[in-house]
Design a protein around this motif. Structure first.
Motif, mmCIF file in Angstrom:
data_model
loop_
_atom_site.group_PDB
_atom_site.id
_atom_site.type_symbol
_atom_site.label_atom_id
_atom_site.label_comp_id
_atom_site.label_asym_id
_atom_site.label_seq_id
_atom_site.Cartn_x
_atom_site.Cartn_y
_atom_site.Cartn_z
ATOM 1 N N ASP A 144 36.424 13.023 18.244
ATOM 2 C CA ASP A 144 35.557 14.130 17.845
ATOM 3 C C ASP A 144 34.075 13.794 17.897
ATOM 4 O O ASP A 144 33.237 14.657 17.674
ATOM 5 C CB ASP A 144 35.951 14.663 16.465
ATOM 6 N N SER A 145 33.697 12.549 18.190
ATOM 7 C CA SER A 145 32.291 12.191 18.365
ATOM 8 C C SER A 145 32.187 11.047 19.364
ATOM 9 O O SER A 145 33.143 10.305 19.588
ATOM 10 C CB SER A 145 31.658 11.776 17.029
ATOM 11 N N THR A 146 31.005 10.897 19.940
ATOM 12 C CA THR A 146 30.813 9.812 20.912
ATOM 13 C C THR A 146 30.868 8.459 20.223
ATOM 14 O O THR A 146 31.290 7.477 20.835
ATOM 15 C CB THR A 146 29.467 9.983 21.647
ATOM 16 N N ALA A 147 30.467 8.396 18.973
ATOM 17 C CA ALA A 147 30.537 7.127 18.237
ATOM 18 C C ALA A 147 31.996 6.677 18.088
ATOM 19 O O ALA A 147 32.314 5.494 18.291
ATOM 20 C CB ALA A 147 29.888 7.280 16.867
ATOM 21 N N TRP A 148 32.892 7.606 17.727
ATOM 22 C CA TRP A 148 34.300 7.259 17.602
ATOM 23 C C TRP A 148 34.917 6.960 18.961
ATOM 24 O O TRP A 148 35.800 6.104 19.081
ATOM 25 C CB TRP A 148 35.077 8.358 16.892
ATOM 26 N N ALA A 149 34.471 7.636 20.013
ATOM 27 C CA ALA A 149 34.967 7.347 21.361
ATOM 28 C C ALA A 149 34.596 5.919 21.755
ATOM 29 O O ALA A 149 35.422 5.172 22.303
ATOM 30 C CB ALA A 149 34.415 8.349 22.365
ATOM 31 N N THR A 150 33.358 5.510 21.467
ATOM 32 C CA THR A 150 32.925 4.146 21.765
ATOM 33 C C THR A 150 33.731 3.141 20.954
ATOM 34 O O THR A 150 34.165 2.108 21.474
ATOM 35 C CB THR A 150 31.422 3.990 21.463
ATOM 36 N N GLN A 151 33.930 3.434 19.675
ATOM 37 C CA GLN A 151 34.712 2.544 18.805
ATOM 38 C C GLN A 151 36.142 2.386 19.324
ATOM 39 O O GLN A 151 36.674 1.283 19.373
ATOM 40 C CB GLN A 151 34.722 3.108 17.383
ATOM 41 N N LEU A 152 36.751 3.487 19.754
ATOM 42 C CA LEU A 152 38.127 3.424 20.258
ATOM 43 C C LEU A 152 38.198 2.677 21.584
ATOM 44 O O LEU A 152 39.172 1.973 21.847
ATOM 45 C CB LEU A 152 38.721 4.825 20.393
#
Length: 175
Positions: free
Chosen positions: A116-124
């Motif tokens: 749901d956010s680019t920060a979480w996409a990067t983390q994943l």
């Protein structure tokens, strides 16, 4: 070792010959009886249910589903579907709130996850190798080769309230 020849087996007597003949007659009668039974079943329309269990008996729902999955070769898609249902237990509740599995490509063995956010996409993306290892330990080696992480989708394009019928947006006037 002795030089004497081996003793000859005794010649079958009348009683022994009668036993052999009786055994042969019983086997022939049994074969005729089996053939007659098969003919009778064919006339009646096939096998009938009996007191003993056979392949036509009803199964419990769980056993029937497992048999269907095995017969059709759906083990991997069913296992991956189970992972999608257990996603919060696999990745943890915090990651599960922000990242959701979307689809699994069986041919490519790629699991697609939407964040749901680019920060979480990067983390994943940083956690992807550990997550692939955990999924393969759970599902079997080589089930998931890669995790494709998608960022948030933008809002749907909204055009002004005045549009020409059948137009596809601003690009259709130049083409």
């Amino acid at each position: 070792m002795s030089d004497q020849p081996a003793p000859k087996p005794p010649e079958p007597s009348g009683v022994d010959l009668a036993r052999v003949a009786l055994r042969a007659a019983k086997e022939q009668a049994r074969a005729r009886g089996n053939a007659a039974q098969q003919k009778k079943q064919a006339r009646r329309g096939g096998l009938r249910s009996g007191a003993r269990a056979d392949g036509r008996d009803p199964l419990p729902l769980g056993a029937a589903i497992n048999r269907l999955i095995t017969e059709r070769g759906w083990e991997t898609p069913a296992a991956v579907g189970g992972v999608m249902g257990r996603w919060p237990q696999i990745v943890g509740p915090e990651v599960a709130l922000h990242c959701e599995p979307q689809k699994y490509d069986e041919d490519e063995r790629v699991l697609t996850v939407q964040c749901d956010s680019t920060a979480w996409a990067t983390q994943l993306r940083l956690l992807a190798p550990q997550l692939v290892a955990r999924l393969n330990a759970d599902l079997g080696q080589g089930t998931v080769k890669m995790i494709k992480v998608l960022g948030p989708g933008g809002p749907a394009r909204r055009y002004g309230s005045l549009r020409a019928p059948g137009s596809r947006g601003p690009g259709d006037t130049y083409g």
